[in-house]
Design a protein around this motif. Structure first.
Motif, PDB file in Angstrom:
ATOM      1  N   GLY A 222      32.113  79.423  65.538  1.00  0.00           N
ATOM      2  CA  GLY A 222      30.966  79.648  64.600  1.00  0.00           C
ATOM      3  C   GLY A 222      30.489  81.042  64.407  1.00  0.00           C
ATOM      4  N   ASP A 223      29.864  81.523  63.106  1.00  0.00           N
ATOM      5  CA  ASP A 223      29.127  82.709  63.035  1.00  0.00           C
ATOM      6  C   ASP A 223      28.053  82.997  64.085  1.00  0.00           C
ATOM      7  OD1 ASP A 223      30.874  83.046  60.598  1.00  0.00           O
ATOM      8  OD2 ASP A 223      29.272  81.988  59.465  1.00  0.00           O
ATOM      9  N   GLY A 224      27.945  84.225  64.215  1.00  0.00           N
ATOM     10  CA  GLY A 224      26.982  84.754  65.186  1.00  0.00           C
ATOM     11  C   GLY A 224      27.332  86.064  65.594  1.00  0.00           C
ATOM     12  N   TYR A 225      26.722  86.382  66.985  1.00  0.00           N
ATOM     13  CA  TYR A 225      26.948  87.648  67.623  1.00  0.00           C
ATOM     14  C   TYR A 225      27.570  87.871  69.121  1.00  0.00           C
ATOM     15  CZ  TYR A 225      24.322  89.580  63.853  1.00  0.00           C
ATOM     16  OH  TYR A 225      23.985  90.047  62.662  1.00  0.00           O
ATOM     17  N   TRP A 226      28.249  88.521  69.669  1.00  0.00           N
ATOM     18  CA  TRP A 226      28.522  88.620  70.953  1.00  0.00           C
ATOM     19  C   TRP A 226      27.536  89.580  71.532  1.00  0.00           C
ATOM     20  CZ3 TRP A 226      31.748  85.372  72.740  1.00  0.00           C
ATOM     21  CH2 TRP A 226      33.021  85.157  71.921  1.00  0.00           C
ATOM     22  N   ILE A 227      27.254  89.176  72.809  1.00  0.00           N
ATOM     23  CA  ILE A 227      26.117  90.002  73.436  1.00  0.00           C
ATOM     24  C   ILE A 227      26.070  90.201  74.897  1.00  0.00           C
ATOM     25  CG2 ILE A 227      24.306  88.053  73.589  1.00  0.00           C
ATOM     26  CD1 ILE A 227      22.269  90.027  73.006  1.00  0.00           C
ATOM     27  N   HIS A 228      25.942  91.113  75.840  1.00  0.00           N
ATOM     28  CA  HIS A 228      25.704  91.145  77.095  1.00  0.00           C
ATOM     29  C   HIS A 228      24.927  90.179  77.421  1.00  0.00           C
ATOM     30  CE1 HIS A 228      28.907  94.181  78.027  1.00  0.00           C
ATOM     31  NE2 HIS A 228      28.085  95.040  77.003  1.00  0.00           N
ATOM     32  N   TYR A 229      24.998  89.310  78.269  1.00  0.00           N
ATOM     33  CA  TYR A 229      23.926  88.116  78.840  1.00  0.00           C
ATOM     34  C   TYR A 229      22.654  88.974  79.157  1.00  0.00           C
ATOM     35  CZ  TYR A 229      24.698  88.254  83.867  1.00  0.00           C
ATOM     36  OH  TYR A 229      24.711  88.943  85.144  1.00  0.00           O
ATOM     37  N   GLN A 230      23.165  90.047  80.003  1.00  0.00           N
ATOM     38  CA  GLN A 230      21.654  90.775  80.290  1.00  0.00           C
ATOM     39  C   GLN A 230      20.910  91.263  79.293  1.00  0.00           C
ATOM     40  OE1 GLN A 230      24.866  91.572  81.010  1.00  0.00           O
ATOM     41  NE2 GLN A 230      25.219  92.374  82.983  1.00  0.00           N
ATOM     42  N   ASP A 231      21.307  91.248  78.153  1.00  0.00           N
ATOM     43  CA  ASP A 231      20.419  91.793  77.123  1.00  0.00           C
ATOM     44  C   ASP A 231      19.634  90.614  76.247  1.00  0.00           C
ATOM     45  OD1 ASP A 231      20.994  94.356  77.380  1.00  0.00           O
ATOM     46  OD2 ASP A 231      22.917  94.177  76.160  1.00  0.00           O
ATOM     47  N   LEU A 232      19.931  89.245  76.593  1.00  0.00           N
ATOM     48  CA  LEU A 232      19.315  88.149  75.947  1.00  0.00           C
ATOM     49  C   LEU A 232      17.865  88.202  76.068  1.00  0.00           C
ATOM     50  CD1 LEU A 232      21.721  85.180  76.846  1.00  0.00           C
ATOM     51  CD2 LEU A 232      21.205  86.027  74.550  1.00  0.00           C
ATOM     52  N   GLN A 233      17.467  88.618  77.585  1.00  0.00           N
ATOM     53  CA  GLN A 233      15.713  88.621  77.814  1.00  0.00           C
ATOM     54  C   GLN A 233      15.357  89.815  76.850  1.00  0.00           C
ATOM     55  OE1 GLN A 233      14.998  88.035  81.931  1.00  0.00           O
ATOM     56  NE2 GLN A 233      17.098  88.742  81.923  1.00  0.00           N
ATOM     57  N   ARG A 234      16.026  90.631  76.126  1.00  0.00           N
ATOM     58  CA  ARG A 234      15.249  91.965  75.525  1.00  0.00           C
ATOM     59  C   ARG A 234      15.061  91.374  73.874  1.00  0.00           C
ATOM     60  NH1 ARG A 234      18.585  97.430  77.284  1.00  0.00           N
ATOM     61  NH2 ARG A 234      18.290  97.057  79.415  1.00  0.00           N
ATOM     62  N   LEU A 235      15.815  90.251  73.566  1.00  0.00           N
ATOM     63  CA  LEU A 235      15.541  89.824  72.217  1.00  0.00           C
ATOM     64  C   LEU A 235      14.152  89.312  71.936  1.00  0.00           C
ATOM     65  CD1 LEU A 235      18.883  87.635  71.713  1.00  0.00           C
ATOM     66  CD2 LEU A 235      18.542  90.107  71.181  1.00  0.00           C
ATOM     67  N   SER A 236      13.410  89.751  70.964  1.00  0.00           N
ATOM     68  CA  SER A 236      12.148  89.318  70.635  1.00  0.00           C
ATOM     69  C   SER A 236      11.966  87.961  70.775  1.00  0.00           C
ATOM     70  CB  SER A 236      11.532  90.009  69.383  1.00  0.00           C
ATOM     71  OG  SER A 236      12.570  89.871  68.496  1.00  0.00           O
ATOM     72  N   LYS A 237      12.780  87.022  69.804  1.00  0.00           N
ATOM     73  CA  LYS A 237      12.751  85.729  69.609  1.00  0.00           C
ATOM     74  C   LYS A 237      13.129  84.947  70.953  1.00  0.00           C
ATOM     75  CE  LYS A 237      13.334  85.671  64.678  1.00  0.00           C
ATOM     76  NZ  LYS A 237      14.401  85.234  63.382  1.00  0.00           N
TER      77      LYS A 237
END
Length: 375
Positions: free
Chosen positions: A187-202
């Protein structure tokens, strides 16, 4: 019966026993010698295949898997002296149930299939699976792992709905950590370091609602990631090895192929970075056809700098192409399917191409001067 009769019988039995033991010993010696040769051939062939895998941005180049298998088989055929023996090449191919490419974000498996020709004859061919992602799913998330700490995910929003990572990332979030656009089979989307998930505002509040969830804990994350990656690879390999048993039987091979037990040290090596796995099983020793050679090998991908040339069969001559040739790349799938590209012959130098009497492709060797059949 007199005593000397018993002595004669004892001597005869003793001689027979010693003779049998000697035969078994000689057979064992011959198998050891042959085993050492096959080990050397196999190691050389796996090295040849691995040299065609190129690490690039954390991931293997998709084209390299075809190069890897072609180089592996070419090396083995040459070492076994069967380059021109189609029957022996088929028998050897049946001894390689799978070749697996463990890529950064998924796994490919090369396996045998049957193909019925127009004349009704059944041929043995090899083909590839699509890339199979390292997917984990539970009631909260659908997570796609890589071989590192980079992931992408979808959030389940109902019985069948899901929200992908691209919908959870605002423009201001992109300044944090490693966030990269992706368009993959999952699927479409983004790769991200899992540690950075908590920084996402949503994403705020997710860790408060489920503080024990594995994504918020490094130890748990690494455990789930390793289990998902290894189980994905092992399950798909086992499926195709089990399937190979039935295919081999149709070609007269009754050997019971199986996926060997892979220990933790081998898994550490396999998923530490992109790698190749080759299973070699059920190959009869020439010195003792009822005994079989078995090996498997994990080998990490390497940085590759050498140029590979492909040979293409034309009407009455051969052309050689560099692997990045735009003419070849644009039609490689059809060319490979139709047998126009000679997969079992790969050249590493112009001198090697000339030994086959091949002319250069004028699109990727534009500086060539001299006679050429296409001029």
């Amino acid at each position: 019966m007199k005593l000397y009769h018993y002595a004669i019988i004892f001597v005869i039995i003793g001689i027979a026993f010693i003779t049998i033991q000697d035969i078994n010993y000689q057979e064992m010696i011959m198998i050891r010698v042959e085993n050492a040769k096959l080990n050397a051939y196999f190691n050389q062939a796996v090295d040849a295949g691995t040299s065609r895998l190129e690490k690039k941005g954390g991931s293997c180049v998709a084209l390299s898997k075809e190069l890897a298998t072609a180089s592996f088989f070419q090396s083995m055929y040459a070492s076994l002296g069967i380059l021109e023996d189609e029957e022996q090449k088929e028998r050897f191919m049946l001894s390689i149930p799978i070749i697996t490419i463990i890529d950064y974000d998924g796994v490919y498996v090369n396996y045998c299939i049957k193909e019925t020709m127009a004349n009704g004859k059944t041929m043995l061919k090899r083909t590839w699976t699509e890339k199979i992602p390292y997917r984990y799913s539970d009631e909260l998330f659908e997570v796609y792992f890589t071989l590192s700490d980079v992931i992408t995910l979808n959030v389940w929003t109902g019985t069948s709905g899901k929200q992908n990572l691209s919908e959870l990332i605002d423009e201001e979030d992109k300044e944090y950590g490693y966030i990269e656009s992706m368009n993959q089979q999952n699927g479409d989307g983004y790769w991200i370091h899992y540690q950075d998930l908590q920084r996402l505002s949503k994403f705020s509040g997710y860790d408060d609602k489920n503080p024990s969830y594995f994504i918020w804990n490094e130890t748990k994350f690494l455990a789930v990631q390793r289990a998902t990656v290894t189980e994905t690879i092992e399950d798909i390999m086992k499926y195709y090895v089990d399937n190979h048993v039935e295919i081999a039987k149709e070609f007269g091979i009754s050997y019971e192929f199986h996926l060997p037990l892979i220990d933790n040290s081998n898994w550490d090596r396999a998923i530490g970075e992109c790698s190749i796995f080759v299973l070699f099983q059920g190959y009869p020793y020439q010195s003792s056809p009822k005994r079989f050679y078995n090996r498997h090998s994990f080998h990490a991908a390497e940085k590759r700098n050498n140029i590979t040339y492909f040979l293409e069969r034309k009407s009455w001559y051969l052309l050689y192409h560099k692997e990045e040739c735009p003419d070849w790349i644009s039609r490689k799938e059809n060319a490979l399917r139709n047998g126009e590209i000679l997969e079992d012959i790969l050249c590493e130098s112009l001198e090697e191409c000339s030994e086959y009497g091949a002319f250069p492709c004028l699109k990727c060797n534009s500086g060539y001067e001299g006679y050429h059949p296409e001029r």
